[in-house]
Scaffold this motif. Structure first.
Motif, PDB file in Angstrom:
ATOM      1  N   ILE A  64      20.519  -8.361  34.665  1.00  0.00           N
ATOM      2  CA  ILE A  64      21.066  -9.721  34.748  1.00  0.00           C
ATOM      3  C   ILE A  64      19.945 -10.758  34.646  1.00  0.00           C
ATOM      4  CG2 ILE A  64      22.232 -11.357  36.278  1.00  0.00           C
ATOM      5  CD1 ILE A  64      23.857  -8.973  37.344  1.00  0.00           C
ATOM      6  N   ALA A  65      18.851 -10.509  35.389  1.00  0.00           N
ATOM      7  CA  ALA A  65      17.733 -11.458  35.377  1.00  0.00           C
ATOM      8  C   ALA A  65      17.100 -11.551  34.000  1.00  0.00           C
ATOM      9  CB  ALA A  65      16.692 -11.040  36.417  1.00  0.00           C
ATOM     10  N   GLY A  66      16.864 -10.395  33.359  1.00  0.00           N
ATOM     11  CA  GLY A  66      16.203 -10.397  32.059  1.00  0.00           C
ATOM     12  C   GLY A  66      17.073 -10.920  30.939  1.00  0.00           C
ATOM     13  N   TYR A  67      18.363 -10.662  31.004  1.00  0.00           N
ATOM     14  CA  TYR A  67      19.253 -11.042  29.897  1.00  0.00           C
ATOM     15  C   TYR A  67      19.621 -12.524  29.955  1.00  0.00           C
ATOM     16  CZ  TYR A  67      23.188 -10.909  26.645  1.00  0.00           C
ATOM     17  OH  TYR A  67      24.036 -11.149  25.596  1.00  0.00           O
TER      18      TYR A  67
ATOM     19  N   SER B 103      12.149  -7.651  26.397  1.00  0.00           N
ATOM     20  CA  SER B 103      11.708  -7.255  25.056  1.00  0.00           C
ATOM     21  C   SER B 103      12.871  -6.767  24.200  1.00  0.00           C
ATOM     22  CB  SER B 103      10.631  -6.163  25.156  1.00  0.00           C
ATOM     23  OG  SER B 103      11.140  -5.010  25.792  1.00  0.00           O
ATOM     24  N   VAL B 104      13.808  -6.041  24.826  1.00  0.00           N
ATOM     25  CA  VAL B 104      14.932  -5.482  24.075  1.00  0.00           C
ATOM     26  C   VAL B 104      15.854  -6.581  23.556  1.00  0.00           C
ATOM     27  CG1 VAL B 104      17.030  -4.076  24.244  1.00  0.00           C
ATOM     28  CG2 VAL B 104      14.892  -3.261  25.246  1.00  0.00           C
ATOM     29  N   LYS B 105      16.078  -7.631  24.334  1.00  0.00           N
ATOM     30  CA  LYS B 105      17.041  -8.649  23.919  1.00  0.00           C
ATOM     31  C   LYS B 105      16.543  -9.485  22.746  1.00  0.00           C
ATOM     32  CE  LYS B 105      15.898 -12.607  26.902  1.00  0.00           C
ATOM     33  NZ  LYS B 105      16.436 -13.532  27.918  1.00  0.00           N
ATOM     34  N   GLN B 106      15.274  -9.346  22.396  1.00  0.00           N
ATOM     35  CA  GLN B 106      14.742 -10.060  21.231  1.00  0.00           C
ATOM     36  C   GLN B 106      14.923  -9.274  19.937  1.00  0.00           C
ATOM     37  OE1 GLN B 106      13.754 -13.140  21.604  1.00  0.00           O
ATOM     38  NE2 GLN B 106      13.946 -13.043  23.840  1.00  0.00           N
ATOM     39  N   GLU B 107      15.418  -8.033  20.046  1.00  0.00           N
ATOM     40  CA  GLU B 107      15.616  -7.206  18.855  1.00  0.00           C
ATOM     41  C   GLU B 107      16.729  -7.782  17.975  1.00  0.00           C
ATOM     42  OE1 GLU B 107      13.762  -4.740  17.991  1.00  0.00           O
ATOM     43  OE2 GLU B 107      12.563  -4.555  19.823  1.00  0.00           O
ATOM     44  N   GLU B 108      16.639  -7.474  16.682  1.00  0.00           N
ATOM     45  CA  GLU B 108      17.584  -8.043  15.720  1.00  0.00           C
ATOM     46  C   GLU B 108      19.016  -7.576  15.958  1.00  0.00           C
ATOM     47  OE1 GLU B 108      16.185  -7.221  11.818  1.00  0.00           O
ATOM     48  OE2 GLU B 108      14.406  -8.505  11.977  1.00  0.00           O
ATOM     49  N   TYR B 109      19.188  -6.323  16.395  1.00  0.00           N
ATOM     50  CA  TYR B 109      20.556  -5.831  16.559  1.00  0.00           C
ATOM     51  C   TYR B 109      21.247  -6.511  17.742  1.00  0.00           C
ATOM     52  CZ  TYR B 109      18.491  -2.778  20.164  1.00  0.00           C
ATOM     53  OH  TYR B 109      17.815  -2.282  21.254  1.00  0.00           O
TER      54      TYR B 109
ATOM     55  N   ALA C 210      24.598  -8.717  17.348  1.00  0.00           N
ATOM     56  CA  ALA C 210      25.779  -8.512  18.194  1.00  0.00           C
ATOM     57  C   ALA C 210      26.275  -9.837  18.765  1.00  0.00           C
ATOM     58  CB  ALA C 210      25.445  -7.542  19.323  1.00  0.00           C
ATOM     59  N   LYS C 211      25.353 -10.698  19.151  1.00  0.00           N
ATOM     60  CA  LYS C 211      25.747 -12.020  19.646  1.00  0.00           C
ATOM     61  C   LYS C 211      26.378 -12.845  18.532  1.00  0.00           C
ATOM     62  CE  LYS C 211      22.181 -12.405  23.252  1.00  0.00           C
ATOM     63  NZ  LYS C 211      21.003 -13.191  23.723  1.00  0.00           N
ATOM     64  N   ALA C 212      25.810 -12.737  17.334  1.00  0.00           N
ATOM     65  CA  ALA C 212      26.302 -13.534  16.202  1.00  0.00           C
ATOM     66  C   ALA C 212      27.734 -13.194  15.832  1.00  0.00           C
ATOM     67  CB  ALA C 212      25.381 -13.338  14.995  1.00  0.00           C
ATOM     68  N   VAL C 213      28.122 -11.923  15.980  1.00  0.00           N
ATOM     69  CA  VAL C 213      29.482 -11.525  15.621  1.00  0.00           C
ATOM     70  C   VAL C 213      30.460 -11.748  16.767  1.00  0.00           C
ATOM     71  CG1 VAL C 213      28.674  -9.838  13.933  1.00  0.00           C
ATOM     72  CG2 VAL C 213      29.098  -9.119  16.299  1.00  0.00           C
ATOM     73  N   GLY C 214      29.966 -12.306  17.877  1.00  0.00           N
ATOM     74  CA  GLY C 214      30.859 -12.653  18.980  1.00  0.00           C
ATOM     75  C   GLY C 214      31.075 -11.559  20.003  1.00  0.00           C
TER      76      GLY C 214
ATOM     77  N   ILE D 250      27.518  -5.981  25.333  1.00  0.00           N
ATOM     78  CA  ILE D 250      26.127  -5.904  24.872  1.00  0.00           C
ATOM     79  C   ILE D 250      25.254  -5.237  25.926  1.00  0.00           C
ATOM     80  CG2 ILE D 250      24.087  -7.285  24.291  1.00  0.00           C
ATOM     81  CD1 ILE D 250      25.945  -9.338  23.036  1.00  0.00           C
ATOM     82  N   LEU D 251      25.471  -5.598  27.187  1.00  0.00           N
ATOM     83  CA  LEU D 251      24.663  -5.040  28.269  1.00  0.00           C
ATOM     84  C   LEU D 251      24.895  -3.539  28.424  1.00  0.00           C
ATOM     85  CD1 LEU D 251      25.046  -7.847  30.974  1.00  0.00           C
ATOM     86  CD2 LEU D 251      23.045  -7.352  29.567  1.00  0.00           C
ATOM     87  N   LEU D 252      26.163  -3.125  28.335  1.00  0.00           N
ATOM     88  CA  LEU D 252      26.492  -1.722  28.568  1.00  0.00           C
ATOM     89  C   LEU D 252      26.209  -0.836  27.355  1.00  0.00           C
ATOM     90  CD1 LEU D 252      29.840  -2.076  30.569  1.00  0.00           C
ATOM     91  CD2 LEU D 252      27.583  -1.509  31.460  1.00  0.00           C
ATOM     92  N   ARG D 253      26.420  -1.350  26.155  1.00  0.00           N
ATOM     93  CA  ARG D 253      26.294  -0.520  24.954  1.00  0.00           C
ATOM     94  C   ARG D 253      24.920  -0.583  24.310  1.00  0.00           C
ATOM     95  NH1 ARG D 253      31.144  -0.447  20.796  1.00  0.00           N
ATOM     96  NH2 ARG D 253      29.747   1.213  20.105  1.00  0.00           N
ATOM     97  N   HIS D 254      24.186  -1.643  24.552  1.00  0.00           N
ATOM     98  CA  HIS D 254      22.906  -1.809  23.858  1.00  0.00           C
ATOM     99  C   HIS D 254      21.714  -1.969  24.810  1.00  0.00           C
ATOM    100  CE1 HIS D 254      25.007  -2.081  20.042  1.00  0.00           C
ATOM    101  NE2 HIS D 254      25.776  -3.048  20.520  1.00  0.00           N
TER     102      HIS D 254
END
Length: 299
Positions: free
Chosen positions: A121-124, A185-191, A195-199, A205-209
């Motif tokens: 939660i803190a990092g995301y 570091s992970v949340k800066q990845e393109e995928y 995922a955010k861009a497609v809504g 996102i937190l659970l699957r990625h």
């Protein structure tokens, strides 16, 4: 040309076999190449088996007292000797493995779950959420861990269950800060951005990625944290804040026997040896897992 074609074919075949090898098999092979890690795994498995089969392995009940046999030296009848109440030390150590491993496993399980949730939660989300959670971690880490554990047990009352809770609480910041740094570091990845861009919703996102890609450091930290938790449980037991008599907890056994250091040194030696071997096993296994799972260590 024929020889070149044959060599090329062999290289392609080897590469194809390597690609078909599951990742977990390759990780297991790498782990097995580390002899010390295998030794650590063997020690851990040994103590787990001892804990599970305690009623079968122990020749006596851990609470049977026979004052006529108090402080007897190790013999064929009592392999590790007897304590000041005439109880068989070997049986108490065997049953004590259940207490120490249970506290270690469940304390780390609780702290890893809560710490991981707070760290993600803190990092995301960052911003004020990150600030509040990070400051809580900083405050907890400002206290020596054993003093914080003593404070928690003093509030809840001395018992094995409360010692477990205290150990879980003091280890939450370690997992939280570790996961937070990984998530940053992970949340800066393109995928993730895609995922955010497609809504895609944040929870998905937190659970699957985010969580699956943060598991490696969590596993390594948890393995090493179990060793620390066993030491902390023994320390609380030694201070009289953990397991209470006649529970055969290794730290409590050390505390009860310290006045017999000269008269009956085996009453301290064998519980101390059990603590040392268990902690050594988890540390060696944790180091091996870190070498296998951490890409930086592979390089």
């Amino acid at each position: 040309m024929a020889e070149l074609a044959k060599n090329t074919s062999d290289i392609v075949k080897v590469n194809s076999e390597a690609e078909q090898t599951p990742a977990w098999k390759e990780a297991w092979r790498s782990f097995c190449r580390n002899k010390l890690a295998v030794v650590g795994l063997g020690i851990v498995i040994f103590f787990i088996i001892v804990a599970i089969l305690a009623p079968v392995i122990a020749p006596y009940s851990f609470k049977d007292q026979e004052l006529s046999k108090r402080l007897l030296a190790p013999s064929s009848e009592n392999w590790f000797g007897t304590d000041d109440f005439g109880r068989d030390i070997f049986s108490r150590i065997v049953y004590g493995a259940r207490i120490s491993l249970t506290v270690g496993f469940f304390a780390v399980l609780g702290s890893s779950i809560i710490g991981t949730m707070l760290g993600i939660i803190a990092g995301y989300y960052g911003r004020w959420v990150d600030t509040i959670i990070s400051r809580i971690f900083d405050i907890m880490l400002a206290f020596p861990s054993i003093l914080l554990a003593i404070a928690v047990v003093a509030i809840l009352g001395p018992s094995v269950q409360n010692a477990l809770i205290a150990i879980a609480v003091i280890n939450i910041p370690n997992f939280g800060r570790l996961v937070r740094s990984k998530v940053l570091s992970v949340k800066q990845e393109e995928y993730i951005m895609a995922a955010k861009a497609v809504g895609m919703k944040d929870a998905r996102i937190l659970l699957r990625h985010i969580l699956p890609n943060s598991m490696t450091p969590i596993i390594v930290q948890a393995t090493l944290a179990i060793a620390t938790a066993i030491i902390e449980a023994a320390a609380l037991g030694f201070l009289g804040l953990g397991a209470q008599a006649p529970t055969p907890e290794w730290g409590k056994m050390l505390a009860d026997s310290r006045q017999y250091l000269v008269q009956a040194p085996w009453t301290l030696f064998f519980p101390g040896l059990a603590i040392m071997l268990t902690v050594l096993g988890f540390n060696l296994m944790g180091d091996g897992l870190r070498d296998v799972l951490d890409p930086k260590m592979k390089q």
